[in-house]
Design an enzyme around this catalytic site. Sequence first.
Site, PDB file in Angstrom:
ATOM      1  CG  ASN A  82      16.744  30.057  14.340  1.00  0.00           C
ATOM      2  OD1 ASN A  82      16.745  28.879  14.680  1.00  0.00           O
ATOM      3  ND2 ASN A  82      16.547  31.036  15.200  1.00  0.00           N
ATOM      4  CD  GLN A 119      16.037  31.193   9.349  1.00  0.00           C
ATOM      5  OE1 GLN A 119      16.556  31.548   8.295  1.00  0.00           O
ATOM      6  NE2 GLN A 119      15.453  32.052  10.157  1.00  0.00           N
ATOM      7  CG  HIS A 167       8.344  36.152   8.115  1.00  0.00           C
ATOM      8  ND1 HIS A 167       9.357  36.751   8.849  1.00  0.00           N
ATOM      9  CD2 HIS A 167       7.892  35.133   8.858  1.00  0.00           C
ATOM     10  CE1 HIS A 167       9.484  36.099   9.990  1.00  0.00           C
ATOM     11  NE2 HIS A 167       8.598  35.112  10.030  1.00  0.00           N
ATOM     12  CB  CYS A 222      17.854  42.306  24.601  1.00  0.00           C
ATOM     13  SG  CYS A 222      18.693  43.526  25.588  1.00  0.00           S
TER      14      CYS A 222
END
Length: 381
Positions: free
Chosen positions: A149, A177, A199, A325
């Site tokens: 991905n 993916q 999705h 992050c």
Amino acid sequence: MKPIYLDHAASTPVHPEVAEVIMKVMTEQFGNASSVHMVGRSAKKIMSGARDAITSRLGCSPDEWIFTGGGTESDNLALFGAAYSRKGGHIITTAIEHHAVLHACEELEREGYSLTYLPVDRTGRVALKDLEAELRDDTFLISVMLANNEVGTVQPIEEIGRLAREKGILFHVDAVQALGSIPISLHSLPVDYMSFTAHKINGPQGIGGLYVRRGLPLHPRLHGGLQERGRRAGTENLAGAAGFAKAVELAIEGQAGRHEEALALRRRLLETLNQGIGPDAYRINGNAMHGLPHITNISFPGVRTDVMLMNLDMEGIAASSGSACTSGSLEISHVLRAMNLPDDQLSSAIRFSTGLGNTTEEMEHVARKIETILNRLRTKE
Ligand SMILES: Cc1ncc(COP(=O)(O)O)c(C=O)c1O
């Protein structure tokens, strides 16, 4: 210019025809597929229609398909489902799997299973000889993703599957993916479990599926009703399943055309970058021969990933990093790290992933904005 969305590997816009199907089911069907009255029977018909539509296009039987809540659940169901059907043993996976596989494997390791994480080369590909070298007498499961991905690298799953079959080892593939980009015909693949999600192919979020080859062990993760042949309890997601089926239909029918479109988008991005900043100002991370056409992971050495992403965002361009992050600091992606890339390439990688609605004009605009950003950052130095 309207915002440019280049993060289709994270999630995709719902196709209007999919939305139409979902809306129709949501407004017209509310029964519980387990109820015996006509409202329930009508709901059940929607479920079996969706199951038939998906499995016929993926080349497997309807009883080999379990609807789940998405790719993460499918991966967990396959791994824990296979592992809990026996006691202990050895599992082989790769260092570049999605966290849905990696974190599930780490949990199995804590529970006493033995795990091996295969390395990859600089393009993110697994070598069959590395896998062969790790096989043990107690290896019972191999899990390797079809396509990554973050960098799009496609793995040699047919060769891996053949080896697994030869040795009598179960083989799980995360195809989340890859669906819609790589043709999949389940009964002709040496694969035992395969994970999918809606999705990533312009379907709704929160619904996925797991292929389980007939007769194979699968310990359920959810206990309750007898839905999905007792392998995944819980009232079915009617609208989600119907939307997923429509998305699979569109993704598979339009596969060849989308492939060409994705290549054209990438070409325009790279051509414009070459004209603007020149080919020496960036590096492409991934495998040129074995890669998904819609994922292009590019490093701009000297410009940190978070700085580039923020600047792109300010220009109305949504791209991403594979990195997470945490508390303001960017963690280097486990995938790029496993690829052993130089430090300046690791810390400056951006994933551009294209899809429904993107145009070559947008790609040109993005490349020009990257040039502007690089010039702006350079004059600040
Ligand atoms: C390769 C891969 N596996 C699993 C998942 C998880 O799927 P979901 O978001 O449907 O839980 C993703 C989503 O990013 C993915 O890319």
